[in-house]
Scaffold this motif. Structure first.
Motif, PDB file in Angstrom:
ATOM      1  N   ASN A   1      -6.084 -29.783  67.160  1.00 29.75           N
ATOM      2  CA  ASN A   1      -7.520 -29.434  67.463  1.00 29.75           C
ATOM      3  C   ASN A   1      -8.610 -31.436  67.597  1.00 29.75           C
ATOM      4  O   ASN A   1      -7.273 -32.018  67.803  1.00 29.75           O
ATOM      5  N   SER A   2      -9.151 -31.217  68.043  1.00 28.97           N
ATOM      6  CA  SER A   2     -10.269 -32.047  68.065  1.00 28.97           C
ATOM      7  C   SER A   2      -9.783 -33.496  67.978  1.00 28.97           C
ATOM      8  O   SER A   2     -11.469 -34.374  68.026  1.00 28.97           O
ATOM      9  N   THR A   3      -9.663 -33.899  66.329  1.00 30.26           N
ATOM     10  CA  THR A   3      -9.702 -34.636  65.846  1.00 30.26           C
ATOM     11  C   THR A   3      -8.130 -35.938  66.703  1.00 30.26           C
ATOM     12  O   THR A   3      -8.366 -37.323  66.100  1.00 30.26           O
ATOM     13  N   VAL A   4      -7.760 -35.603  67.078  1.00 30.14           N
ATOM     14  CA  VAL A   4      -6.764 -36.097  67.660  1.00 30.14           C
ATOM     15  C   VAL A   4      -6.450 -36.572  69.608  1.00 30.14           C
ATOM     16  O   VAL A   4      -7.366 -35.676  69.830  1.00 30.14           O
ATOM     17  N   LYS A   5      -6.272 -37.304  69.884  1.00 31.18           N
ATOM     18  CA  LYS A   5      -6.671 -37.131  71.182  1.00 31.18           C
ATOM     19  C   LYS A   5      -5.461 -36.268  72.273  1.00 31.18           C
ATOM     20  O   LYS A   5      -4.212 -37.064  72.026  1.00 31.18           O
ATOM     21  N   VAL A   6      -5.820 -35.519  73.150  1.00 29.60           N
ATOM     22  CA  VAL A   6      -4.303 -34.804  73.605  1.00 29.60           C
ATOM     23  C   VAL A   6      -5.267 -35.238  75.201  1.00 29.60           C
ATOM     24  O   VAL A   6      -6.482 -35.317  75.547  1.00 29.60           O
ATOM     25  N   PRO A   7      -3.628 -35.436  76.198  1.00 32.20           N
ATOM     26  CA  PRO A   7      -2.529 -34.778  75.325  1.00 32.20           C
ATOM     27  C   PRO A   7      -1.713 -36.339  74.707  1.00 32.20           C
ATOM     28  O   PRO A   7      -2.314 -37.583  74.559  1.00 32.20           O
ATOM     29  N   GLN A   8      -0.518 -35.727  73.461  1.00 31.03           N
ATOM     30  CA  GLN A   8       0.070 -36.526  73.196  1.00 31.03           C
ATOM     31  C   GLN A   8       1.268 -37.268  73.808  1.00 31.03           C
ATOM     32  O   GLN A   8       2.011 -36.358  74.426  1.00 31.03           O
ATOM     33  N   ILE A   9       0.782 -38.398  74.525  1.00 36.70           N
ATOM     34  CA  ILE A   9       1.622 -39.038  75.401  1.00 36.70           C
ATOM     35  C   ILE A   9       2.512 -39.722  74.598  1.00 36.70           C
ATOM     36  O   ILE A   9       1.830 -40.616  73.978  1.00 36.70           O
ATOM     37  N   GLY A  10       4.075 -39.639  74.867  1.00 37.65           N
ATOM     38  CA  GLY A  10       4.831 -41.297  73.717  1.00 37.65           C
ATOM     39  C   GLY A  10       5.752 -41.043  73.467  1.00 37.65           C
ATOM     40  O   GLY A  10       6.493 -39.998  73.178  1.00 37.65           O
TER      41      GLY A  10
END
Length: 196
Positions: A106-115
């Motif tokens: 959802n929009s509460t986290v930055k996408v993509p998750q990288i790392g």
């Protein structure tokens, strides 16, 4: 031991092949049905977009072959997601091996998750010798929610399936071939035979 990496145009094939070579094994890249079916271990990779990847599988008929394989199969990243029932990415019907639908963060986290992120609640021989809260490497905007087939969790805004297993099928959302010693151990466990 015959190890086949399914070659259907996925992006991370060579890095998986090199990781397997570092463990002392040779892997064959192939889209040939007979070669895949005769393998001792099959790796189903994936980097890219779900609907176009699924279209490539259908074009080659591999969408009918993969779910019926009897030997151990390891899906990686998009490979794992395509093994699920469906994906919100491109409104894609998957292979239906894992009974879960892949959804977008959802929009509460930055996408993509990288790392790098931790894996917890490890429940399979795939993680033999791996400690809870070890770090693995991920790149993804979509995830499989927690379900009965979850064998490892990670957290990014919410807890989700970092790995899945059902019968002879295994899947990791993370990239073991890019996850340093932890990832190599996971690949080695898969290649050496898993007792659930």
């Amino acid at each position: 031991m015959k190890i086949v990496i399914i070659n259907y145009g996925a992006g991370n094939i060579q890095s998986i092949k090199f990781a397997i070579k570092r463990l002392g094994y040779e892997a064959v890249l192939s889209s040939d049905v007979e070669e895949i079916q005769s393998a001792d271990k099959v790796i189903f990779p994936g980097v890219g977009e779900a609907s176009s990847a699924m279209a490539k599988l259908r074009e080659s008929g591999l969408d009918k072959i993969v779910p019926n394989l009897k030997q151990p199969v390891l899906g990686i990243c998009l490979g794992m997601q395509l093994m699920c029932h469906s994906s919100e990415e491109g409104n894609t019907t998957g292979l239906g091996i894992f009974d879960v639908d892949v959804v977008k963060f959802n929009s509460t986290v930055k996408v993509p998750q990288i790392g790098w992120n931790q894996i917890t609640n490890l429940k399979s021989g795939l993680f033999k010798g791996i400690d809870d809260k070890e770090h693995i490497y991920l790149v993804h905007s979509f995830y499989a929610p927690l379900c009965e087939e979850t064998i490892a969790q990670s957290e990014y805004g919410l807890k989700y399936s970092a790995a899945l297993a059902k019968d002879n099928f295994y899947g990791t959302q993370f990239h073991p071939e890019k996850s340093s010693g932890v990832g190599e151990r996971i690949l080695e466990n898969f290649l050496n035979g898993i007792t659930f």
